[in-house]
Design a protein around this motif. Structure first.
Motif, PDB file in Angstrom:
ATOM      1  N   LEU A  88       0.863  -1.179   0.000  1.00  0.00           N
ATOM      2  CA  LEU A  88       0.000   0.000   0.000  1.00  0.00           C
ATOM      3  C   LEU A  88       0.898   1.227   0.000  1.00  0.00           C
ATOM      4  O   LEU A  88       1.805   1.334   0.828  1.00  0.00           O
ATOM      5  N   ALA A  89       0.649   2.161  -0.939  1.00  0.00           N
ATOM      6  CA  ALA A  89       1.547   3.304  -1.070  1.00  0.00           C
ATOM      7  C   ALA A  89       0.764   4.597  -1.256  1.00  0.00           C
ATOM      8  O   ALA A  89      -0.430   4.588  -1.588  1.00  0.00           O
ATOM      9  N   TYR A  90       1.478   5.701  -1.055  1.00  0.00           N
ATOM     10  CA  TYR A  90       0.964   7.022  -1.411  1.00  0.00           C
ATOM     11  C   TYR A  90       1.995   7.678  -2.322  1.00  0.00           C
ATOM     12  O   TYR A  90       3.191   7.716  -2.009  1.00  0.00           O
ATOM     13  N   VAL A  91       1.531   8.171  -3.474  1.00  0.00           N
ATOM     14  CA  VAL A  91       2.411   8.814  -4.447  1.00  0.00           C
ATOM     15  C   VAL A  91       2.065  10.294  -4.511  1.00  0.00           C
ATOM     16  O   VAL A  91       0.939  10.665  -4.866  1.00  0.00           O
ATOM     17  N   HIS A  92       3.038  11.140  -4.163  1.00  0.00           N
ATOM     18  CA  HIS A  92       2.829  12.593  -4.194  1.00  0.00           C
ATOM     19  C   HIS A  92       3.585  13.200  -5.363  1.00  0.00           C
ATOM     20  O   HIS A  92       4.785  12.954  -5.550  1.00  0.00           O
ATOM     21  N   THR A  93       2.881  13.975  -6.191  1.00  0.00           N
ATOM     22  CA  THR A  93       3.500  14.709  -7.289  1.00  0.00           C
ATOM     23  C   THR A  93       3.728  16.145  -6.842  1.00  0.00           C
ATOM     24  O   THR A  93       2.770  16.851  -6.509  1.00  0.00           O
ATOM     25  N   PHE A  94       4.985  16.563  -6.809  1.00  0.00           N
ATOM     26  CA  PHE A  94       5.300  17.911  -6.340  1.00  0.00           C
ATOM     27  C   PHE A  94       4.694  18.943  -7.294  1.00  0.00           C
ATOM     28  O   PHE A  94       4.767  18.817  -8.507  1.00  0.00           O
ATOM     29  N   GLY A  95       4.070  19.976  -6.691  1.00  0.00           N
ATOM     30  CA  GLY A  95       3.391  20.992  -7.476  1.00  0.00           C
ATOM     31  C   GLY A  95       1.910  20.740  -7.618  1.00  0.00           C
ATOM     32  O   GLY A  95       1.182  21.569  -8.170  1.00  0.00           O
ATOM     33  N   GLU A  96       1.436  19.584  -7.118  1.00  0.00           N
ATOM     34  CA  GLU A  96       0.017  19.261  -7.159  1.00  0.00           C
ATOM     35  C   GLU A  96      -0.492  19.002  -5.749  1.00  0.00           C
ATOM     36  O   GLU A  96       0.248  18.528  -4.882  1.00  0.00           O
ATOM     37  N   HIS A  97      -1.782  19.261  -5.516  1.00  0.00           N
ATOM     38  CA  HIS A  97      -2.360  19.086  -4.176  1.00  0.00           C
ATOM     39  C   HIS A  97      -2.729  17.629  -3.905  1.00  0.00           C
ATOM     40  O   HIS A  97      -2.699  17.183  -2.762  1.00  0.00           O
ATOM     41  N   ASP A  98      -3.101  16.902  -4.945  1.00  0.00           N
ATOM     42  CA  ASP A  98      -3.573  15.535  -4.754  1.00  0.00           C
ATOM     43  C   ASP A  98      -2.539  14.535  -5.242  1.00  0.00           C
ATOM     44  O   ASP A  98      -1.677  14.848  -6.070  1.00  0.00           O
ATOM     45  N   GLY A  99      -2.641  13.316  -4.722  1.00  0.00           N
ATOM     46  CA  GLY A  99      -1.740  12.253  -5.129  1.00  0.00           C
ATOM     47  C   GLY A  99      -2.522  11.037  -5.583  1.00  0.00           C
ATOM     48  O   GLY A  99      -3.715  11.114  -5.879  1.00  0.00           O
ATOM     49  N   THR A 100      -1.855   9.902  -5.643  1.00  0.00           N
ATOM     50  CA  THR A 100      -2.500   8.644  -6.000  1.00  0.00           C
ATOM     51  C   THR A 100      -2.171   7.589  -4.950  1.00  0.00           C
ATOM     52  O   THR A 100      -1.154   7.690  -4.245  1.00  0.00           O
ATOM     53  N   VAL A 101      -3.034   6.584  -4.853  1.00  0.00           N
ATOM     54  CA  VAL A 101      -2.868   5.508  -3.876  1.00  0.00           C
ATOM     55  C   VAL A 101      -2.880   4.162  -4.609  1.00  0.00           C
ATOM     56  O   VAL A 101      -3.931   3.718  -5.063  1.00  0.00           O
TER      57      VAL A 101
END
Length: 264
Positions: free
Chosen positions: A175-188
């Motif tokens: 189970l992971a969390y992916v954060h894209t810098f410059g964006e408020h939301d990520g993906t799981v």
């Protein structure tokens, strides 16, 4: 969502000369090295253990959705233990080619990945408790976004990996969390993996992975993969994977992957 046809399969002939050449070279090398009975991981779900030695990895991959075909030729990875059985460092970059039906073919450097795996409590055969690990990954946008060779953004992925080892069966979940810098939301992303030791040298596996953006879980995608790991003499390991990713808001994507690893 209704899935049409087999989830693992290929809708196109994959006639690209680059993909055919890569597969032919890989198959030929594997056969030529297999004078004795014939293993690391082509899957998206990782393990809770770290490598015992330094290794080089060469990955050849073909992704095709009928309109766009992305070839990785190859992805070159370097992995080495920093603290034995505890901490491992990984670095990888790739050369990619993107072929589309509506524009010219593009090729060049892809994105670069930097990983650090911490085996908090590695899974052990026969142990009742599960193993745990985390493997943060930083993706650097070294590939051209305008050419379709890279994401154009820096991403940080933080996964929690859980694994169990039995007699001839291994189970894993990530189970992971992916954060894209410059964006408020990520993906799981959430994945499960089962592997079976068919012979002392051959391990077979099946995997299911779902991924969705945190702001709109209904826009998820789901992947089903089947693969193998085959241990060869002289510190070599060959891996393969075939699969399909089903998208709720786009075209399904077929995947074919071969991996070579050399241990030192």
């Amino acid at each position: 969502m209704e899935l049409q046809g087999p989830i693992v399969g290929f809708r196109s002939s994959h006639s690209s000369r680059g993909a055919a050449a890569a597969c032919a070279v890989l198959a030929g090398l594997a056969l030529s090295l297999a004078g004795q009975p014939s293993v690391a991981s082509p899957y998206m779900v990782s393990s809770t253990t770290t490598s015992k030695s330094t290794k080089l990895k060469f990955t050849f991959e073909d992704k095709d959705n009928g309109i766009k075909e992305t070839l990785t030729m190859p992805k070159v990875g370097f992995e080495t233990p920093l603290i034995e059985h505890v901490l491992e460092f990984k670095l990888a970059t790739s050369y990619r080619r993107v072929e589309r039906v509506d524009r010219a073919t593009q090729d060049g450097l892809g994105d670069t990945e930097v990983k650090l795996k911490w085996a908090i409590a590695p899974a052990q055969a026969g142990a009742r408790r599960p193993g745990f690990a985390i493997e943060p990954k930083l993706t650097l946008p070294t590939g051209s976004e305008s050419k379709g060779l890279g994401s154009g953004s820096t991403e940080l992925e933080i996964p929690l990996i859980v694994g169990w080892k039995f007699d001839r069966v291994e189970l894993g979940a990530e189970l992971a969390y992916v954060h894209t810098f410059g964006e408020h939301d990520g993906t799981v992303p959430l994945g499960v993996l089962g592997q079976f030791q068919a012979t002392p040298a051959l391990k077979l596996g099946v995997e299911l992975v779902a991924e969705a953006p945190t702001d709109h879980f209904s826009d998820y995608e789901m992947s089903a993969n089947a693969g193998f790991k085959w241990k060869l003499p002289h510190g070599l390991e060959v891996q393969g994977l075939i699969g399909r990713t089903v998208h709720t808001n786009g075209r399904d994507t077929d995947k074919l992957k071969f991996v070579f690893e050399k241990y030192f």
